[in-house]
Design a protein around this motif. Structure first.
Motif, PDB file in Angstrom:
ATOM      1  N   SER A  13      65.855 -61.041  -9.160  1.00 24.87           N
ATOM      2  CA  SER A  13      65.301 -61.211  -7.220  1.00 24.87           C
ATOM      3  C   SER A  13      65.656 -59.449  -6.354  1.00 24.87           C
ATOM      4  O   SER A  13      64.043 -59.907  -5.969  1.00 24.87           O
ATOM      5  N   ALA A  14      65.737 -59.202  -6.861  1.00 28.98           N
ATOM      6  CA  ALA A  14      65.216 -56.958  -5.961  1.00 28.98           C
ATOM      7  C   ALA A  14      64.244 -56.554  -6.306  1.00 28.98           C
ATOM      8  O   ALA A  14      63.492 -56.450  -5.480  1.00 28.98           O
ATOM      9  N   SER A  15      64.226 -57.150  -7.865  1.00 31.52           N
ATOM     10  CA  SER A  15      63.148 -56.412  -8.801  1.00 31.52           C
ATOM     11  C   SER A  15      61.303 -57.454  -8.262  1.00 31.52           C
ATOM     12  O   SER A  15      60.780 -57.062  -8.274  1.00 31.52           O
ATOM     13  N   ALA A  50      61.084 -59.414  -4.835  1.00 29.48           N
ATOM     14  CA  ALA A  50      60.586 -58.470  -4.629  1.00 29.48           C
ATOM     15  C   ALA A  50      59.769 -57.756  -4.303  1.00 29.48           C
ATOM     16  O   ALA A  50      58.776 -57.671  -2.656  1.00 29.48           O
ATOM     17  N   ALA A  51      60.312 -56.221  -4.961  1.00 28.26           N
ATOM     18  CA  ALA A  51      59.679 -55.315  -5.145  1.00 28.26           C
ATOM     19  C   ALA A  51      58.863 -55.185  -5.403  1.00 28.26           C
ATOM     20  O   ALA A  51      57.159 -55.403  -4.976  1.00 28.26           O
ATOM     21  N   ALA A  52      58.517 -56.446  -6.435  1.00 23.81           N
ATOM     22  CA  ALA A  52      56.315 -56.850  -6.510  1.00 23.81           C
ATOM     23  C   ALA A  52      55.782 -57.327  -5.255  1.00 23.81           C
ATOM     24  O   ALA A  52      55.164 -56.922  -5.153  1.00 23.81           O
ATOM     25  N   GLU A  86      56.215 -56.996  -2.434  1.00 21.37           N
ATOM     26  CA  GLU A  86      55.981 -56.034  -1.107  1.00 21.37           C
ATOM     27  C   GLU A  86      54.612 -55.006  -2.147  1.00 21.37           C
ATOM     28  O   GLU A  86      54.167 -54.893  -0.971  1.00 21.37           O
ATOM     29  N   ALA A  87      55.310 -54.600  -3.201  1.00 20.65           N
ATOM     30  CA  ALA A  87      53.903 -53.545  -3.680  1.00 20.65           C
ATOM     31  C   ALA A  87      53.003 -54.492  -3.516  1.00 20.65           C
ATOM     32  O   ALA A  87      51.479 -53.841  -3.653  1.00 20.65           O
ATOM     33  N   ILE A  99      52.903 -55.318 -13.040  1.00 22.21           N
ATOM     34  CA  ILE A  99      54.351 -56.035 -12.931  1.00 22.21           C
ATOM     35  C   ILE A  99      54.643 -55.921 -14.390  1.00 22.21           C
ATOM     36  O   ILE A  99      53.781 -57.795 -14.305  1.00 22.21           O
ATOM     37  N   ASP A 140      54.754 -50.236 -13.825  1.00 22.93           N
ATOM     38  CA  ASP A 140      55.200 -49.944 -11.857  1.00 22.93           C
ATOM     39  C   ASP A 140      56.006 -50.775 -11.190  1.00 22.93           C
ATOM     40  O   ASP A 140      57.281 -49.455 -11.042  1.00 22.93           O
ATOM     41  N   VAL A 141      56.537 -51.737 -12.034  1.00 24.09           N
ATOM     42  CA  VAL A 141      57.909 -52.849 -11.292  1.00 24.09           C
ATOM     43  C   VAL A 141      58.224 -53.289 -12.366  1.00 24.09           C
ATOM     44  O   VAL A 141      56.794 -54.323 -12.881  1.00 24.09           O
ATOM     45  N   ILE A 154      60.243 -56.354 -14.679  1.00 17.20           N
ATOM     46  CA  ILE A 154      61.656 -58.000 -13.364  1.00 17.20           C
ATOM     47  C   ILE A 154      61.574 -58.268 -14.687  1.00 17.20           C
ATOM     48  O   ILE A 154      61.169 -58.669 -16.162  1.00 17.20           O
TER      49      ILE A 154
END
Length: 295
Positions: free
Chosen positions: A43-45, A47-49, A51-52, A160, A175-176, A178
């Protein structure tokens, strides 16, 4: 060569070929629960994707999906559904698939092994800094996808990477990254099963969340759909009625004036404004129904 987790034979169902129909159903369905758990763990990664990616799309960027086999087809599916669901332009949701368009329906052997072609196919779309490239591979090491990843990074696009094996090149270099740790498949190596399910959940989550951020949703209503058939026309009427409390006749009358653009109809009805005035309010509010209602 170390065996990938997604390729390791499962120890849970070694007698699968002897199961009855009911046992097979329970085994396959229960295995899918691991897909949900793997997505939750990431979930955290995810969400980071989101946001970016959100500010890049707000600046006019595109969503570009890349994959091979099942992963690639899932990317194509997500890309084509954005237009009817959210009026997201076709030109801003693109998908490339190892082996080309024919590979959507027929396996193109060896296409996924071509690293240079992955880069060439991505470069043909001329990605830029505002574009978001979603790259999928269960193994996390598919050459075609890695070629596209490296080309995207060279051009400054957000990358991503979505894979089902920890420490994969795809997630390390993106960059991100998952990682969806779905583990061994009930049918050994068949990543169209829970690995594919996990990828589909992530794609649904990312693209839907991004559309919420782009004001394609009011409350939890999809208010920017394209009513391209009778079912969607009726859905537009129901959504407008639900959001405004208008009766069916009133909702349909306003929708007909604005070519069944639900956003416009909602603002017109709730602000007691003309369709033209409602459209102007939405434009001033960057397409946000909620903001247009308080202007």
């Amino acid at each position: 060569m170390a065996m990938l987790k997604t390729e390791t034979p499962s120890l849970a169902h070694s007698g699968l070929d002897q199961y009855g129909a009911a046992e097979l159903v329970h085994a396959f369905v229960d295995e899918q629960l691991h897909a949900v758990q793997a997505v939750r763990a990431a979930s955290a990664s995810i969400a980071a994707a989101i946001e970016a990616a959100a500010p890049r799309l707000a600046a006019g960027g595109r969503l570009i999906y890349v994959g091979a086999g099942t992963s690639g087809r899932l990317g194509v599916l997500d890309s084509v559904e954005l237009y009817p669901t959210f009026s997201w332009p076709h030109s801003r949701a693109l998908a490339i698939l190892a082996g080309g368009r024919d590979a959507m329906f027929t396996a193109v052997e060896g296409a996924e092994d071509d690293l240079r072609q992955g880069g060439a196919d991505l470069n043909a779309l001329a990605p830029g800094a505002d574009d978001v490239v979603l790259l999928l591979a269960a193994s996390g090491a598919t050459p075609y996808v890695l070629g596209a990843l490296r080309a995207a990074r060279e051009r400054g696009a957000l990358t991503i990477g979505i894979a089902n094996n920890a420490g994969a090149p795809l997630t390390r270099e993106a960059d991100v990254g998952i990682t969806l740790d779905t583990g061994a498949e009930i049918i050994s190596g068949s990543t169209r099963l829970k690995a594919g399910t996990a990828q589909k959940i992530v794609l649904n989550t990312i693209s839907s969340a991004l559309m919420v951020r782009q004001h394609k949703v009011y409350g939890n209503l999809m208010v920017d759909l394209k009513p391209t058939n009778a079912k969607l026309v009726q859905r537009s009427v129901r959504l407008t009625m639900h959001a405004t409390g208008a009766d069916e006749a009133s909702a349909r009358a306003v929708l007909e004036q604005c070519r069944f653009h639900v956003k416009v109809a909602i603002v017109a009805l709730l602000r007691q404004a003309s369709v033209a005035q409602a459209g102007a309010l939405l434009e001033q509010a960057n397409g946000s129904v909620r903001a247009a209602l308080v202007k």
